[in-house]
Design a protein around this motif. Structure first.
Motif, PDB file in Angstrom:
ATOM      1  N   CYS A  22      -2.161   6.873  -1.099  1.00 20.02           N
ATOM      2  CA  CYS A  22      -0.967   6.326  -0.169  1.00 20.02           C
ATOM      3  C   CYS A  22      -0.051   5.584  -1.392  1.00 20.02           C
ATOM      4  O   CYS A  22      -0.539   4.863  -2.055  1.00 20.02           O
ATOM      5  N   ARG A  24       2.182   3.496  -1.067  1.00 20.72           N
ATOM      6  CA  ARG A  24       2.378   2.036  -0.690  1.00 20.72           C
ATOM      7  C   ARG A  24       1.061   1.313  -1.543  1.00 20.72           C
ATOM      8  O   ARG A  24       1.336   0.208  -1.919  1.00 20.72           O
ATOM      9  N   LYS A  25      -0.083   1.792  -1.473  1.00 23.20           N
ATOM     10  CA  LYS A  25      -1.236   1.313  -1.980  1.00 23.20           C
ATOM     11  C   LYS A  25      -1.024   1.178  -3.664  1.00 23.20           C
ATOM     12  O   LYS A  25      -1.279   0.102  -4.030  1.00 23.20           O
ATOM     13  N   LEU A  28       1.186  -1.972  -4.063  1.00 24.28           N
ATOM     14  CA  LEU A  28       0.365  -3.137  -3.784  1.00 24.28           C
ATOM     15  C   LEU A  28      -0.477  -3.390  -4.908  1.00 24.28           C
ATOM     16  O   LEU A  28      -0.510  -4.373  -5.259  1.00 24.28           O
ATOM     17  N   LEU A 193       4.562   2.256   5.194  1.00 24.89           N
ATOM     18  CA  LEU A 193       3.543   2.234   5.578  1.00 24.89           C
ATOM     19  C   LEU A 193       2.690   3.758   5.733  1.00 24.89           C
ATOM     20  O   LEU A 193       3.606   4.802   6.029  1.00 24.89           O
ATOM     21  N   LYS A 199      -6.385   6.186   7.469  1.00 26.03           N
ATOM     22  CA  LYS A 199      -6.997   6.012   6.035  1.00 26.03           C
ATOM     23  C   LYS A 199      -7.122   4.682   5.763  1.00 26.03           C
ATOM     24  O   LYS A 199      -7.758   3.990   4.955  1.00 26.03           O
ATOM     25  N   CYS A 203      -9.013   1.012   3.310  1.00 29.59           N
ATOM     26  CA  CYS A 203      -8.342   0.349   2.104  1.00 29.59           C
ATOM     27  C   CYS A 203      -8.541  -1.069   2.004  1.00 29.59           C
ATOM     28  O   CYS A 203      -8.239  -1.886   2.881  1.00 29.59           O
ATOM     29  N   TRP A 205      -6.033  -3.130   1.236  1.00 23.86           N
ATOM     30  CA  TRP A 205      -4.811  -3.817   1.634  1.00 23.86           C
ATOM     31  C   TRP A 205      -4.749  -3.665   3.379  1.00 23.86           C
ATOM     32  O   TRP A 205      -3.567  -4.103   3.643  1.00 23.86           O
ATOM     33  N   ARG A 206      -5.620  -3.437   3.710  1.00 28.76           N
ATOM     34  CA  ARG A 206      -5.447  -3.100   5.259  1.00 28.76           C
ATOM     35  C   ARG A 206      -4.806  -4.553   6.002  1.00 28.76           C
ATOM     36  O   ARG A 206      -4.416  -4.314   7.207  1.00 28.76           O
ATOM     37  N   CYS A 209      -1.110  -4.817   5.433  1.00 26.46           N
ATOM     38  CA  CYS A 209      -0.499  -3.585   6.225  1.00 26.46           C
ATOM     39  C   CYS A 209      -0.496  -3.701   7.507  1.00 26.46           C
ATOM     40  O   CYS A 209       0.527  -3.434   8.272  1.00 26.46           O
TER      41      CYS A 209
HETATM   42  S1  SF4 Z   1      -3.597  -0.368   4.218  1.00 27.69           S
HETATM   43 FE1  SF4 Z   1      -2.778   1.823   4.736  1.00 27.69          FE
HETATM   44  S2  SF4 Z   1      -0.612   1.607   4.318  1.00 27.69           S
HETATM   45 FE2  SF4 Z   1      -1.510   0.142   3.575  1.00 27.69          FE
HETATM   46  S3  SF4 Z   1      -1.864   0.610   1.369  1.00 27.69           S
HETATM   47 FE3  SF4 Z   1      -3.750   0.998   2.356  1.00 27.69          FE
HETATM   48  S4  SF4 Z   1      -3.594   2.879   3.186  1.00 27.69           S
HETATM   49 FE4  SF4 Z   1      -1.408   2.483   2.509  1.00 27.69          FE
END
Ligand code: SF4
Length: 493
Positions: A22, A24-25, A28, A193, A199, A203, A205-206, A209
């Motif tokens: 991802c 974005r991941k 972050l 996002l 997914k 993660c 960072w859920r 996000c």
């Molecule tokens: S939570 Fe989802 S959108 Fe956010 S970084 Fe992880 S995979 Fe990507």
């Protein structure tokens, strides 16, 4: 993927893997506050799988670092590879294992190839490209080419080997991905996002996000919208939950039909679902009761399975038995938990005998479960164990999917109709905060340890049972609400 933030301005294999998962991941990982990371069992399961695969590949302990390479150890861990990318950017990789192969390197008449363990059944770019980065840096380090990369799989149960040629095409893909990764990391704001938010459950960072998605009224927050439908809606000018809730259902249905009749049919339901979430409204969709089987039932069995999907092994069949009082109330004080633990070497026939005994003892009791996993697993096992057809039909009739019933009869103001979301909405709280199926699987592996003589932590087993029992009771929290609504609608108590 990892738990520590990567060093500033260096592109490494972990960032690349994050980015492939991802975009974005990766951003972050580099820029977000590490305190916002949430622990995920997924990473530990991955490491556990990796360890098993490597032990199967290489029975002797690997050596460590540059000294082990100089000594020509059959396997080496802990070597940090460094180099520069085409645009002068600093590159780093930390291959999980190097395997000694034929060749001629600066260390002697041998060379090394990088190895990675994959989780899951398929080999993807997420495996290949970070490994290709290791290969590129290893070529400079050992001053010898790396013609081939090795990906192992099978979680140590059976060793699967995928040999990936380090071709010009793969090198080109690597360069291109590193360039795009570097570009993304320089952006002042995070990329969008993930299109496929499924997914996100794995993660770290859920939390961040999820909060962002709900603040934005992101379309993925509407139950029933995945990556594909979201794309269609955006193409039609519907960008968020508020747009969807404000849309005319007939207009949207006619426009979505052009993507296929089935999309037209669901369009109305999506608008109504979005309105339900916007207005926090609960709507009954059908006058017929959701759980008519409970009206006369002498008791119920709540059923939940814990599984190891890669091993295709259901290691725990958990039941909570809830009898009924003579005044027809459900007697939760006398509810009892029956866990049936299944070790792989027990074999299916033994597991089936135990299940059949329990099901026969409570033969008139419906079996409530959430989602189709339990009924599929039980019916397939019964078939394999040659249960006669008439008994199979009886079993099928006893199995009641509470999730399917709630979807048929109710529209709820929730972004998900999963057990966690619906039971939490009914006020149910799990004893073990943050537990989920992946964590239960990790506990299972921790308890299994190194076999019967060297079992791991007993706490792990206690936590699995607690979590499984809670899932059964959460199913009851939802079913009890459905039954109450049925009783109210029919004018009963
Ligand atoms: S939570 Fe989802 S959108 Fe956010 S970084 Fe992880 S995979 Fe990507």
């Amino acid at each position: 993927m990892g738990d520590t933030p990567p060093a500033a301005n260096v592109l490494n294999d972990r960032l690349l893997r994050s980015w492939l998962r991802c975009r974005r991941k990766a951003w972050l990982d580099r820029h977000a506050d590490p305190a916002d990371r949430q622990w995920t069992a997924h990473r530990n399961l991955q490491l556990d799988d990796q360890q098993r695969c490597f032990v199967a590949l290489l029975p002797q302990r690997p050596g460590h670092g540059d000294a082990a390479c100089r000594d020509g150890a059959p396997g080496v861990v802990g070597l940090r590879l460094k180099g520069q990318g085409p645009a002068g950017e600093a590159l780093e990789a930390h291959p999980p294992l190097l395997l000694k192969v034929q060749g001629q390197s600066r260390w002697g008449r041998f060379a090394y190839q990088p190895v990675l363990a994959r989780q899951g059944r398929r080999l993807t770019r997420e495996h290949q490209l970070p490994l290709a980065l290791s290969a590129q840096l290893l070529e400079s380090e050992q001053q010898a080419p790396v013609p081939e990369l090795l990906v192992v799989g099978g979680g140590g149960r059976r060793l699967e080997r995928d040999r990936v040629p380090f071709t010009t095409g793969l090198k080109r893909q690597l360069t291109d991905s590193l360039r795009r990764l570097a570009h993304d990391l320089q952006r002042p704001n995070p990329p969008a996002l993930a299109a496929d938010r499924r997914k996100c459950t794995l993660c770290c960072w859920r939390g961040v996000c999820g909060a962002e998605a709900s603040a934005q009224g992101h379309l993925s927050e509407v139950s029933g919208i995945g990556a594909k439908r979201r794309e269609m809606l955006i193409e039609l000018g519907v960008h968020g939950l508020a747009d969807l809730a404000g849309a005319d259902p007939d207009w949207l249905a006619s426009r979505m039909e052009r993507f296929g009749d089935q999309h037209g049919e669901v369009a109305r339901a999506l608008v109504l679902q979005a309105r339900s979430q916007r207005d926090n409204r609960v709507t009954r969709l059908s006058a017929s009761p959701a759980l008519p089987e409970l009206i006369q039932a002498p008791g119920i069995l709540l059923y939940d399975i814990e599984s190891d999907p890669d091993a295709r092994h259901d290691f725990l069949h958990g039941f909570v038995r809830v009898p009924r009082c003579s005044d027809s109330r459900w007697d939760l004080d006398r509810a009892r938990y029956h866990p049936i633990l299944v070790l792989e070497h027990h074999g299916e026939a033994r597991c089936w005998r135990r299940l059949e005994r329990l099901l026969t003892r409570y033969r008139d009791w419906p079996v409530l479960h959430y989602g189709e996993t339990e009924s599929l697993a039980l019916r397939r096992m019964a078939q394999r164990q040659s249960l006669p057809d008439d008994q199979l039909r009886l079993l099928q009739r006893r199995l009641i999917d509470v999730h399917a019933r709630i979807r048929r009869v109710w529209r709820l103001p929730l972004s998900s109709y999963g057990l966690k979301a619906v039971a939490s909405w009914r006020g149910f709280r799990w004893t073990l905060q943050g537990a989920d199926g992946a964590r239960a699987l990790l506990w299972w592996r921790q308890w299994l340890g190194e076999g019967p003589q060297r079992r791991g932590s007993r706490h792990a087993l206690r936590w699995i049972l607690q979590y499984n029992r809670d899932d059964c009771l959460a199913t009851w929290a939802v079913a009890a609400w459905l039954a109450d609504q049925d009783a109210t609608a029919s004018g009963g108590s």
